[in-house]
Design a protein around this motif. Structure first.
Motif, PDB file in Angstrom:
ATOM      1  N   SER A 184      12.063   9.658   4.909  1.00 20.23           N
ATOM      2  CA  SER A 184      11.371   9.428   3.650  1.00 20.23           C
ATOM      3  C   SER A 184      11.102   7.929   3.512  1.00 20.23           C
ATOM      4  CB  SER A 184      12.195   9.923   2.461  1.00 20.23           C
ATOM      5  OG  SER A 184      11.539   9.611   1.246  1.00 20.23           O
ATOM      6  N   TRP A 185       9.954   7.601   2.916  1.00 22.50           N
ATOM      7  CA  TRP A 185       9.612   6.185   2.725  1.00 22.50           C
ATOM      8  C   TRP A 185      10.548   5.519   1.727  1.00 22.50           C
ATOM      9  CZ3 TRP A 185       6.560   4.213   6.175  1.00 22.50           C
ATOM     10  CH2 TRP A 185       5.566   4.981   6.779  1.00 22.50           C
ATOM     11  N   ASP A 186      11.160   6.283   0.849  1.00 25.61           N
ATOM     12  CA  ASP A 186      12.070   5.700  -0.143  1.00 25.61           C
ATOM     13  C   ASP A 186      13.253   5.015   0.533  1.00 25.61           C
ATOM     14  OD1 ASP A 186      10.409   6.702  -2.062  1.00 25.61           O
ATOM     15  OD2 ASP A 186      11.537   8.570  -2.293  1.00 25.61           O
ATOM     16  N   GLU A 187      13.750   5.579   1.620  1.00 24.79           N
ATOM     17  CA  GLU A 187      14.889   4.979   2.319  1.00 24.79           C
ATOM     18  C   GLU A 187      14.534   3.610   2.889  1.00 24.79           C
ATOM     19  OE1 GLU A 187      15.914   7.783   5.266  1.00 24.79           O
ATOM     20  OE2 GLU A 187      16.657   9.304   3.857  1.00 24.79           O
ATOM     21  N   ILE A 188      13.350   3.486   3.451  1.00 23.42           N
ATOM     22  CA  ILE A 188      12.921   2.212   4.029  1.00 23.42           C
ATOM     23  C   ILE A 188      12.685   1.183   2.940  1.00 23.42           C
ATOM     24  CG2 ILE A 188      11.114   1.061   5.386  1.00 23.42           C
ATOM     25  CD1 ILE A 188      10.762   3.675   6.871  1.00 23.42           C
ATOM     26  N   ILE A 189      12.084   1.606   1.820  1.00 25.12           N
ATOM     27  CA  ILE A 189      11.798   0.671   0.725  1.00 25.12           C
ATOM     28  C   ILE A 189      13.089   0.155   0.108  1.00 25.12           C
ATOM     29  CG2 ILE A 189      10.789   0.511  -1.588  1.00 25.12           C
ATOM     30  CD1 ILE A 189       8.692   2.592  -0.599  1.00 25.12           C
ATOM     31  N   THR A 190      14.091   1.024  -0.081  1.00 23.36           N
ATOM     32  CA  THR A 190      15.358   0.579  -0.653  1.00 23.36           C
ATOM     33  C   THR A 190      16.098  -0.369   0.295  1.00 23.36           C
ATOM     34  OG1 THR A 190      16.351   2.611   0.216  1.00 23.36           O
ATOM     35  CG2 THR A 190      15.690   2.602  -2.110  1.00 23.36           C
TER      36      THR A 190
ATOM     37  N   VAL B 247       0.546  18.461   8.440  1.00 22.37           N
ATOM     38  CA  VAL B 247       1.434  17.713   9.335  1.00 22.37           C
ATOM     39  C   VAL B 247       2.224  16.742   8.455  1.00 22.37           C
ATOM     40  CG1 VAL B 247       1.596  16.192  11.331  1.00 22.37           C
ATOM     41  CG2 VAL B 247      -0.216  17.913  11.227  1.00 22.37           C
ATOM     42  N   PRO B 248       3.473  17.087   8.094  1.00 22.17           N
ATOM     43  CA  PRO B 248       4.227  16.232   7.175  1.00 22.17           C
ATOM     44  C   PRO B 248       4.750  14.976   7.868  1.00 22.17           C
ATOM     45  CG  PRO B 248       5.539  18.111   7.827  1.00 22.17           C
ATOM     46  CD  PRO B 248       4.198  18.315   8.434  1.00 22.17           C
ATOM     47  N   VAL B 249       4.809  13.894   7.098  1.00 21.21           N
ATOM     48  CA  VAL B 249       5.471  12.655   7.535  1.00 21.21           C
ATOM     49  C   VAL B 249       6.860  12.583   6.908  1.00 21.21           C
ATOM     50  CG1 VAL B 249       5.366  10.134   7.509  1.00 21.21           C
ATOM     51  CG2 VAL B 249       3.277  11.458   7.892  1.00 21.21           C
TER      52      VAL B 249
ATOM     53  N   ILE C 284       0.859  -1.180   0.000  1.00 24.51           N
ATOM     54  CA  ILE C 284       0.000   0.000   0.000  1.00 24.51           C
ATOM     55  C   ILE C 284       0.898   1.234   0.000  1.00 24.51           C
ATOM     56  CG2 ILE C 284      -1.780   1.267   1.279  1.00 24.51           C
ATOM     57  CD1 ILE C 284      -2.590  -1.424   2.502  1.00 24.51           C
ATOM     58  N   GLU C 285       0.502   2.238  -0.782  1.00 24.82           N
ATOM     59  CA  GLU C 285       1.292   3.465  -0.837  1.00 24.82           C
ATOM     60  C   GLU C 285       1.176   4.188   0.498  1.00 24.82           C
ATOM     61  OE1 GLU C 285       1.833   7.491  -3.552  1.00 24.82           O
ATOM     62  OE2 GLU C 285       0.126   6.143  -3.869  1.00 24.82           O
ATOM     63  N   PRO C 286       2.259   4.365   1.232  1.00 22.65           N
ATOM     64  CA  PRO C 286       2.189   4.993   2.555  1.00 22.65           C
ATOM     65  C   PRO C 286       1.949   6.492   2.436  1.00 22.65           C
ATOM     66  CG  PRO C 286       4.463   4.536   1.992  1.00 22.65           C
ATOM     67  CD  PRO C 286       3.645   3.951   0.890  1.00 22.65           C
ATOM     68  N   PRO C 287       1.338   7.118   3.445  1.00 25.72           N
ATOM     69  CA  PRO C 287       1.072   8.559   3.392  1.00 25.72           C
ATOM     70  C   PRO C 287       2.357   9.360   3.604  1.00 25.72           C
ATOM     71  CG  PRO C 287       0.380   7.682   5.498  1.00 25.72           C
ATOM     72  CD  PRO C 287       0.786   6.506   4.669  1.00 25.72           C
ATOM     73  N   VAL C 288       2.468  10.450   2.856  1.00 27.38           N
ATOM     74  CA  VAL C 288       3.631  11.330   2.993  1.00 27.38           C
ATOM     75  C   VAL C 288       3.359  12.462   3.975  1.00 27.38           C
ATOM     76  CG1 VAL C 288       4.475  10.783   0.688  1.00 27.38           C
ATOM     77  CG2 VAL C 288       2.889  12.702   1.009  1.00 27.38           C
ATOM     78  N   GLY C 289       2.088  12.603   4.369  1.00 25.90           N
ATOM     79  CA  GLY C 289       1.707  13.642   5.322  1.00 25.90           C
ATOM     80  C   GLY C 289       0.208  13.613   5.533  1.00 25.90           C
TER      81      GLY C 289
END
Length: 265
Positions: free
Chosen positions: A255-261, A247-249, A147-152
Protein backbone atom coordinates in the motif's frame (compact mmCIF):
# COMPACT_ATOMS: atom_id res chain seq x y z
CA UNK A 1 35.07 17.96 -99.32
CA UNK A 2 37.15 21.11 -98.81
CA UNK A 3 35.41 22.96 -95.95
CA UNK A 4 36.12 26.70 -96.06
CA UNK A 5 34.94 29.48 -93.72
CA UNK A 6 34.40 32.96 -95.10
CA UNK A 7 34.92 36.32 -93.39
CA UNK A 8 31.32 36.39 -92.13
CA UNK A 9 31.65 32.94 -90.53
CA UNK A 10 29.82 30.91 -93.24
CA UNK A 11 30.99 27.40 -94.07
CA UNK A 12 30.96 26.20 -97.70
CA UNK A 13 32.61 23.60 -99.94
CA UNK A 14 35.73 25.07 -101.58
CA UNK A 15 35.72 22.38 -104.25
CA UNK A 16 32.29 23.42 -105.51
CA UNK A 17 32.33 27.19 -105.01
CA UNK A 18 35.05 29.75 -105.54
CA UNK A 19 33.22 32.32 -103.39
CA UNK A 20 30.85 31.99 -100.44
CA UNK A 21 27.34 31.16 -101.74
CA UNK A 22 25.74 32.29 -98.43
CA UNK A 23 27.20 35.79 -98.70
CA UNK A 24 25.97 35.96 -102.29
CA UNK A 25 22.47 34.94 -101.07
CA UNK A 26 22.53 37.73 -98.47
CA UNK A 27 22.76 35.55 -95.34
CA UNK A 28 23.74 37.52 -92.23
CA UNK A 29 27.12 37.05 -90.62
CA UNK A 30 27.40 34.31 -87.97
CA UNK A 31 28.51 35.33 -84.51
CA UNK A 32 30.74 32.50 -83.40
CA UNK A 33 31.53 31.86 -79.80
CA UNK A 34 34.91 30.44 -78.71
CA UNK A 35 33.40 26.95 -78.33
CA UNK A 36 32.20 26.76 -81.97
CA UNK A 37 35.51 28.12 -83.30
CA UNK A 38 37.45 25.59 -81.28
CA UNK A 39 35.06 22.84 -82.32
CA UNK A 40 35.48 23.74 -86.02
CA UNK A 41 39.26 23.73 -85.66
CA UNK A 42 39.12 20.33 -84.04
CA UNK A 43 36.97 19.08 -86.94
CA UNK A 44 39.50 20.41 -89.45
CA UNK A 45 42.45 18.89 -87.59
CA UNK A 46 40.68 15.52 -87.24
CA UNK A 47 42.27 12.94 -89.61
CA UNK A 48 40.10 11.86 -92.50
CA UNK A 49 38.75 8.35 -92.29
CA UNK A 50 39.00 5.82 -95.00
CA UNK A 51 36.22 6.16 -97.52
CA UNK A 52 35.14 2.57 -97.06
CA UNK A 53 35.90 2.24 -93.31
CA UNK A 54 36.74 -1.04 -91.68
CA UNK A 55 36.31 -4.16 -93.78
CA UNK A 56 35.36 -2.02 -96.86
CA UNK A 57 32.05 -0.94 -95.31
CA UNK A 58 30.59 2.41 -96.29
CA UNK A 59 30.27 5.02 -93.58
CA UNK A 60 26.63 5.43 -92.55
CA UNK A 61 27.04 9.11 -91.80
CA UNK A 62 28.41 9.88 -95.27
CA UNK A 63 25.54 7.96 -96.82
CA UNK A 64 22.95 9.88 -94.75
CA UNK A 65 24.57 13.20 -95.71
CA UNK A 66 24.43 12.31 -99.40
CA UNK A 67 20.79 11.17 -99.19
CA UNK A 68 19.60 14.22 -97.23
CA UNK A 69 18.54 17.27 -99.31
CA UNK A 70 20.27 19.68 -96.87
CA UNK A 71 24.07 19.50 -96.74
CA UNK A 72 25.95 19.00 -93.48
CA UNK A 73 27.57 22.43 -93.44
CA UNK A 74 24.18 24.08 -93.95
CA UNK A 75 22.85 22.16 -90.93
CA UNK A 76 25.73 23.37 -88.77
CA UNK A 77 25.14 26.97 -89.87
CA UNK A 78 21.44 26.77 -89.01
CA UNK A 79 22.14 25.22 -85.60
CA UNK A 80 24.70 27.91 -84.83
CA UNK A 81 22.24 30.64 -85.77
CA UNK A 82 19.56 29.15 -83.50
CA UNK A 83 22.03 28.88 -80.59
CA UNK A 84 23.11 32.50 -81.07
CA UNK A 85 19.48 33.71 -81.09
CA UNK A 86 18.68 31.75 -77.94
CA UNK A 87 21.74 33.16 -76.17
CA UNK A 88 20.84 36.74 -77.14
CA UNK A 89 17.24 36.30 -75.90
CA UNK A 90 18.48 34.89 -72.59
CA UNK A 91 20.85 37.82 -72.01
CA UNK A 92 18.09 40.33 -72.87
CA UNK A 93 15.64 38.73 -70.48
CA UNK A 94 18.23 38.78 -67.69
CA UNK A 95 19.00 42.46 -68.33
CA UNK A 96 15.30 43.40 -68.37
CA UNK A 97 14.52 41.38 -65.24
CA UNK A 98 14.25 43.71 -62.21
CA UNK A 99 16.28 42.85 -59.15
CA UNK A 100 13.96 41.71 -56.39
CA UNK A 101 15.34 42.58 -53.03
CA UNK A 102 14.21 40.51 -50.07
CA UNK A 103 11.69 42.24 -47.90
CA UNK A 104 13.02 43.63 -44.70
CA UNK A 105 11.94 41.70 -41.64
CA UNK A 106 10.87 43.91 -38.80
CA UNK A 107 11.22 42.46 -35.33
CA UNK A 108 8.86 43.78 -32.71
CA UNK A 109 10.63 43.76 -29.35
CA UNK A 110 8.42 44.43 -26.38
CA UNK A 111 9.71 46.03 -23.24
CA UNK A 112 10.21 43.75 -20.23
CA UNK A 113 7.93 45.92 -18.10
CA UNK A 114 5.01 45.59 -20.53
CA UNK A 115 5.48 41.81 -20.78
CA UNK A 116 5.51 41.37 -17.00
CA UNK A 117 2.39 43.47 -16.69
CA UNK A 118 0.56 41.47 -19.36
CA UNK A 119 1.58 38.13 -17.80
CA UNK A 120 0.51 39.21 -14.34
CA UNK A 121 -2.82 40.40 -15.71
CA UNK A 122 -3.33 37.10 -17.51
CA UNK A 123 -2.56 35.08 -14.35
CA UNK A 124 -4.91 37.22 -12.33
CA UNK A 125 -7.71 36.76 -14.87
CA UNK A 126 -7.21 32.99 -15.00
CA UNK A 127 -7.22 32.78 -11.19
CA UNK A 128 -10.50 34.68 -11.02
CA UNK A 129 -12.16 32.45 -13.63
CA UNK A 130 -10.94 29.27 -11.89
CA UNK A 131 -12.27 30.50 -8.54
CA UNK A 132 -15.67 31.26 -10.10
CA UNK A 133 -15.84 27.86 -11.85
CA UNK A 134 -14.95 26.01 -8.62
CA UNK A 135 -17.68 27.68 -6.55
CA UNK A 136 -20.01 25.09 -5.03
CA UNK A 137 -17.83 22.14 -6.16
CA UNK A 138 -15.71 19.67 -4.19
CA UNK A 139 -12.08 20.27 -5.11
CA UNK A 140 -9.44 17.67 -4.28
CA UNK A 141 -6.33 18.84 -2.42
CA UNK A 142 -2.85 17.60 -3.30
CA UNK A 143 0.26 18.54 -1.43
CA UNK A 144 2.79 20.70 -3.25
CA UNK A 145 5.24 18.70 -5.38
CA UNK A 146 3.46 15.33 -4.84
CA UNK A 147 1.30 13.33 -7.22
CA UNK A 148 -1.36 10.87 -6.10
CA UNK A 149 0.04 7.44 -7.06
CA UNK A 150 -2.20 4.90 -8.84
CA UNK A 151 -3.75 2.16 -6.72
CA UNK A 152 -4.33 -0.06 -9.76
CA UNK A 153 -4.96 -0.17 -13.48
CA UNK A 154 -7.74 -1.15 -15.87
CA UNK A 155 -6.11 -2.75 -18.93
CA UNK A 156 -8.18 -2.90 -22.13
CA UNK A 157 -7.91 -6.39 -23.65
CA UNK A 158 -10.70 -6.00 -26.24
CA UNK A 159 -12.28 -3.02 -28.00
CA UNK A 160 -11.24 0.30 -29.49
CA UNK A 161 -8.67 0.98 -26.73
CA UNK A 162 -6.94 -2.40 -26.99
CA UNK A 163 -3.65 -2.39 -25.08
CA UNK A 164 -4.32 0.87 -23.21
CA UNK A 165 -3.89 1.11 -19.45
CA UNK A 166 -6.06 3.42 -17.32
CA UNK A 167 -4.80 4.34 -13.82
CA UNK A 168 -7.18 4.18 -10.84
CA UNK A 169 -7.17 6.48 -7.84
CA UNK A 170 -8.46 6.12 -4.28
CA UNK A 171 -12.26 6.42 -4.11
CA UNK A 172 -14.65 6.33 -7.07
CA UNK A 173 -13.38 6.11 -10.66
CA UNK A 174 -16.04 6.92 -13.27
CA UNK A 175 -16.05 5.16 -16.68
CA UNK A 176 -17.47 6.65 -19.89
CA UNK A 177 -16.72 8.29 -23.24
CA UNK A 178 -16.61 11.89 -21.97
CA UNK A 179 -13.26 13.58 -21.38
CA UNK A 180 -14.41 14.49 -17.87
CA UNK A 181 -14.46 10.80 -16.88
CA UNK A 182 -11.60 9.17 -14.93
CA UNK A 183 -11.46 6.25 -17.38
CA UNK A 184 -12.17 7.50 -20.92
CA UNK A 185 -12.88 4.79 -23.49
CA UNK A 186 -13.71 5.27 -27.18
CA UNK A 187 -16.41 2.61 -27.54
CA UNK A 188 -19.54 4.12 -29.12
CA UNK A 189 -21.76 1.59 -27.34
CA UNK A 190 -20.67 2.94 -23.95
CA UNK A 191 -22.57 5.81 -22.32
CA UNK A 192 -20.99 9.22 -22.49
CA UNK A 193 -20.91 9.71 -18.71
CA UNK A 194 -20.85 7.36 -15.72
CA UNK A 195 -21.85 4.01 -17.13
CA UNK A 196 -19.97 2.27 -14.33
CA UNK A 197 -17.72 2.96 -11.31
CA UNK A 198 -14.67 1.17 -9.94
CA UNK A 199 -14.00 2.09 -6.31
CA UNK A 200 -10.90 1.50 -4.18
CA UNK A 201 -11.32 1.40 -0.39
CA UNK A 202 -7.91 2.15 1.24
CA UNK A 203 -8.58 0.79 4.76
CA UNK A 204 -9.34 -2.75 3.68
CA UNK A 205 -7.38 -2.37 0.41
CA UNK A 206 -10.27 -3.72 -1.63
CA UNK A 207 -11.78 -2.94 -5.04
CA UNK A 208 -15.50 -2.72 -5.77
CA UNK A 209 -17.58 -2.24 -8.93
CA UNK A 210 -21.00 -0.68 -9.11
CA UNK A 211 -23.36 0.35 -11.94
CA UNK A 212 -23.45 3.99 -12.96
CA UNK A 213 -26.07 6.49 -14.02
CA UNK A 214 -25.93 5.69 -17.76
CA UNK A 215 -28.48 3.67 -19.69
CA UNK A 216 -25.92 1.02 -20.74
CA UNK A 217 -25.46 -2.22 -18.82
CA UNK A 218 -22.23 -3.36 -17.21
CA UNK A 219 -20.99 -6.89 -16.54
CA UNK A 220 -18.35 -8.37 -14.24
CA UNK A 221 -17.03 -11.77 -15.39
CA UNK A 222 -20.13 -12.11 -17.66
CA UNK A 223 -22.47 -11.44 -14.72
CA UNK A 224 -24.80 -8.43 -14.78
CA UNK A 225 -23.94 -5.87 -12.09
CA UNK A 226 -26.97 -4.34 -10.35
CA UNK A 227 -25.36 -3.38 -7.02
CA UNK A 228 -21.80 -2.94 -5.65
CA UNK A 229 -19.74 -6.10 -6.14
CA UNK A 230 -16.32 -6.88 -4.66
CA UNK A 231 -13.56 -7.37 -7.21
CA UNK A 232 -10.35 -9.37 -7.20
CA UNK A 233 -7.23 -9.27 -9.35
CA UNK A 234 -7.68 -9.93 -13.11
CA UNK A 235 -11.48 -9.70 -13.02
CA UNK A 236 -13.01 -8.67 -16.36
CA UNK A 237 -15.41 -5.75 -16.82
CA UNK A 238 -17.57 -5.75 -19.97
CA UNK A 239 -18.99 -2.43 -21.23
CA UNK A 240 -20.38 -2.47 -24.78
CA UNK A 241 -17.66 -4.12 -26.90
CA UNK A 242 -14.89 -3.19 -24.45
CA UNK A 243 -13.28 -5.54 -21.93
CA UNK A 244 -11.25 -4.09 -19.04
CA UNK A 245 -9.06 -6.24 -16.80
CA UNK A 246 -8.30 -5.16 -13.21
CA UNK A 247 -4.60 -5.17 -12.32
CA UNK A 248 -4.28 -3.98 -8.70
CA UNK A 249 -1.20 -2.18 -7.36
CA UNK A 250 -2.38 -1.87 -3.77
CA UNK A 251 -3.30 -5.15 -2.09
CA UNK A 252 -2.70 -7.06 1.15
CA UNK A 253 1.07 -7.09 0.51
CA UNK A 254 1.50 -3.45 -0.54
CA UNK A 255 0.00 0.00 0.00
CA UNK A 256 1.22 3.53 -0.75
CA UNK A 257 0.28 4.57 2.80
CA UNK A 258 3.15 2.49 4.22
CA UNK A 259 5.72 4.22 2.02
CA UNK A 260 4.33 7.69 2.74
CA UNK A 261 4.39 7.14 6.52
CA UNK A 262 7.99 5.83 6.35
CA UNK A 263 9.08 8.94 4.42
CA UNK A 264 7.46 11.30 6.90
CA UNK A 265 9.13 9.57 9.84
Amino acid sequence: MNRVICVKGHFYDGDKYEECPHCAAGVEAVKQDPFSIRHSKMEEEKPKRDKHGFFHRKDKKEKEEKDSPVSAHEKTVLLQEEDNKAGEEATRSKEQEPYNRPEEVKLSISKPEEKSQSLSAAFAASAQTSEKSDEGKTVGYFSKGKIEPPVGYLICIAGEDYGMGFPLKTGNNSIGRSVSMDVVIMDEKVSREKQAFVMYEPRKREFYMKPGEGTGLCYLNDELVLEPVKMKAFDLILLGDTKLMLVPVCCERFSWDEIITEDTE
